[in-house]
Design a protein around this motif. Structure first.
Motif, mmCIF file in Angstrom:
data_model
loop_
_atom_site.group_PDB
_atom_site.id
_atom_site.type_symbol
_atom_site.label_atom_id
_atom_site.label_comp_id
_atom_site.label_asym_id
_atom_site.label_seq_id
_atom_site.Cartn_x
_atom_site.Cartn_y
_atom_site.Cartn_z
ATOM 1 N N MET A 113 0.828 -1.212 0.000
ATOM 2 C CA MET A 113 0.000 0.000 0.000
ATOM 3 C C MET A 113 0.859 1.257 0.000
ATOM 4 O O MET A 113 0.535 2.222 -0.706
ATOM 5 N N ASP A 114 1.951 1.258 0.761
ATOM 6 C CA ASP A 114 2.850 2.427 0.765
ATOM 7 C C ASP A 114 3.385 2.710 -0.634
ATOM 8 O O ASP A 114 3.434 3.855 -1.066
ATOM 9 N N LEU A 116 2.093 1.592 -3.564
ATOM 10 C CA LEU A 116 0.992 1.925 -4.482
ATOM 11 C C LEU A 116 0.541 3.375 -4.325
ATOM 12 O O LEU A 116 0.156 4.021 -5.296
ATOM 13 N N LYS A 117 0.598 3.860 -3.093
ATOM 14 C CA LYS A 117 0.180 5.245 -2.828
ATOM 15 C C LYS A 117 1.016 6.217 -3.647
ATOM 16 O O LYS A 117 0.515 7.227 -4.134
ATOM 17 N N THR A 121 -2.860 6.685 -6.857
ATOM 18 C CA THR A 121 -3.738 6.759 -5.683
ATOM 19 C C THR A 121 -5.038 5.977 -5.860
ATOM 20 O O THR A 121 -5.557 5.416 -4.906
ATOM 21 N N TYR A 124 -4.203 2.494 -5.226
ATOM 22 C CA TYR A 124 -3.995 2.365 -3.777
ATOM 23 C C TYR A 124 -5.337 2.185 -3.056
ATOM 24 O O TYR A 124 -5.480 1.283 -2.222
ATOM 25 N N ALA A 128 -6.408 -1.009 -0.991
ATOM 26 C CA ALA A 128 -6.706 -0.832 0.430
ATOM 27 C C ALA A 128 -8.113 -1.282 0.776
ATOM 28 O O ALA A 128 -8.340 -1.858 1.842
#
Length: 154
Positions: A113-114, A116-117, A121, A124, A128
């Motif tokens: 997730m970090d 992908l952010k 977004t 992400y 998430a």
């Protein structure tokens, strides 16, 4: 090796190369029936790396499973396959660096997730929403607000 396009079992190796890290061999193959080309990777079979699930079960780490989740999150998004492959490589390296040869799904999910952010977004948020198992719209909204707040603080 079966052709991923037509399922024919006969192919020929067009090119073989060792990976940069020398831990796998990349082979370009050509199907003898449909003449389409595809890539295979050969890796040394060793003690598997394990993933500890949230309920305590242990499962063998599968690159393809991680890549599949990322592909779903990035569907119809401008994220290249090479970026996703690099992200899976990074995730696998994270697991390899573990002294116990295992990591929790929480650690792996947070790492993904970090990354992908910073890449996309929307991807992400999609990832998430599945990973964090949002129960309702409120949880989804809170995650979006956190994302927007972190962006406005930059």
């Amino acid at each position: 090796m079966k052709c991923p396009y037509c399922g024919f079992a006969q192919d020929r190796v067009v090119d073989s190369r060792e990976s940069k890290e020398a831990d796998s061999i990349r082979r370009r193959r050509e199907c003898e029936r449909c003449n389409k080309r595809f890539t295979t990777y050969e890796r040394l079979d060793e003690i598997p790396y394990m993933v500890v699930k949230k309920d305590g079960r242990r499962e063998k780490f599968e690159r393809q499973k991680v890549l599949s989740g990322l592909l779903h999150a990035c569907e119809k998004r401008p994220v290249s396959a090479s970026k996703l492959e690099a992200l899976v490589d990074e995730t696998e390296a994270f697991l390899v660096d573990s002294p116990e040869r295992e990591r929790t799904t929480t650690e792996i999910g947070e790492l993904l997730m970090d990354r992908l952010k910073t890449i996309d977004t929307v991807a992400y948020i999609r990832f998430a929403s599945v990973y964090r198992d949002f129960k309702d719209v409120r949880e989804f909204k809170e995650e979006l607000e956190q994302l927007l707040n972190s962006r406005s603080q930059r």
